[in-house]
Design an enzyme around this catalytic site. Structure first.
Site, PDB file in Angstrom:
ATOM      1  N   GLU A   1       0.826  -1.202   0.000  1.00 16.47           N
ATOM      2  CA  GLU A   1       0.000   0.000   0.000  1.00 16.47           C
ATOM      3  C   GLU A   1       0.862   1.255   0.000  1.00 16.47           C
ATOM      4  OE1 GLU A   1      -3.899   1.996   2.100  1.00 16.47           O
ATOM      5  OE2 GLU A   1      -2.849   0.392   3.161  1.00 16.47           O
TER       6      GLU A   1
ATOM      7  N   GLU B   1     -12.152   1.565   2.993  1.00 16.95           N
ATOM      8  CA  GLU B   1     -11.281   1.978   4.104  1.00 16.95           C
ATOM      9  C   GLU B   1     -11.428   3.480   4.352  1.00 16.95           C
ATOM     10  OE1 GLU B   1      -6.886   1.256   6.002  1.00 16.95           O
ATOM     11  OE2 GLU B   1      -7.150   0.991   3.857  1.00 16.95           O
TER      12      GLU B   1
END
Length: 310
Positions: free
Chosen positions: A190, A285
């Protein structure tokens, strides 16, 4: 909303199930009610997280999963899965399997070592930690039915050049991939925007690292909130790195809330992702823009609106 704060939160709030779209007004647990026709599955596979629907379903994640299913969602993600008991990991996995749902990412790095200067250093202590966590993650994934797990290489090591740091990260990731690949598991890297100390920040950087690791067990996690902050041009950058993307995450900017609360045109972005034949998971998220039950219904409606590209 900073990622550190986001990961530490166990719940977001939101409010009322009585809407013009036909959602049931029954008291919680709502999952016991028949699924209304309006709550058919979405065109894309969105994954909510623990706490996102707690105002309706309560604090029990199993009840939240059932509530999410009744409102069209077919996946969850849980950053803190490795911190749950093995019994709860299995219970979550069994519930998802029974409902025909998927498990999205969990964070592979225990003790939040991804917030420290770690894999960039090349030090054996961090390589050992990576190997240990990957071995634990294999067992966690078996229990909860996961395939993807988030990895962040940590902060810059200011004593080394960027190229040496990159080589150190690739070396560590290759060792982790060797553990995960035989099990069909995938760590997804990420790129973050929380602070300038973070080593991995851009899609071209992650793309190059994944090419160098050269494993089906190491792909990119393209979090569109972070990428909007760091580089913008979301659709073009998705296209450029598409063959190395294993997982997508969502959050509007500014604020890191659901689609429609910021500047990003998620209707067009989701249409583009769907047109490319994406069959994976898009993790939600982000926080709920509004608190209580009203916020939870507003969130569901926001996804219905952004998902209405067909």
């Amino acid at each position: 909303m900073k990622r550190r704060s986001f990961l530490q939160q166990t719940a977001f709030t939101g409010a009322s199930l009585i809407t013009a779209t036909g959602f049931s007004a029954a008291a919680a647990p709502v999952y016991k009610q028949p699924v209304p026709a309006a709550d058919k599955p979405f065109n894309l596979n969105y994954a909510f997280h623990d706490g996102m629907f707690k105002s309706h379903a309560g604090n029990d994640i199993i009840d939240q999963i059932k509530f999410g299913y009744d409102h069209g969602f077919r996946s969850i993600e849980d950053n803190g899965m490795m911190g749950r008991t093995p019994e709860m990991q299995k219970k979550i996995g069994d519930t998802l399997q029974k409902l025909g749902m998927n498990m999205g990412v969990f964070v592979i790095t225990s003790d939040n070592w991804h917030w420290k200067t770690t894999l960039t250093t090349g030090k054996q202590e961090w390589i050992d930690k990576m190997i240990s966590d990957c071995k634990k993650a294999v067992e966690v994934a078996k229990r909860c039915g996961a395939k993807w797990m988030t990895v962040v290489p940590g902060n810059f090591d200011r004593s080394l050049s960027l190229d040496y740091q990159t080589a150190n990260v690739i070396t560590a990731l290759r060792k982790g991939a060797a553990i995960l690949e035989p099990h069909g598991l995938v760590m997804v890297l990420e790129m973050l925007s929380d602070n300038s100390d973070l080593f991995l920040r851009h899609s071209d950087q992650a793309y190059m690292i994944c090419k160098a690791v050269n494993s089906s067990a190491c792909k990119m996690l393209f979090d569109m909130y972070h990428m909007q902050r760091n580089e913008g041009d979301i659709i073009n950058n998705l296209n450029k790195s598409w063959d190395e993307i294993g997982y997508l995450q969502i959050g509007d900017n500014p604020g890191r809330y659901e689609p429609g609360t910021g500047e990003m045109n998620y209707l067009n972005i989701f249409r583009h992702i769907h047109s490319k034949g994406f069959k994976g998971i898009l993790g939600m998220e982000h926080g709920n823009f509004q608190q209580g039950k009203e916020g939870e219904i507003a969130l569901i409606k926001a996804y219905r609106d952004a998902d209405s590209f067909l």
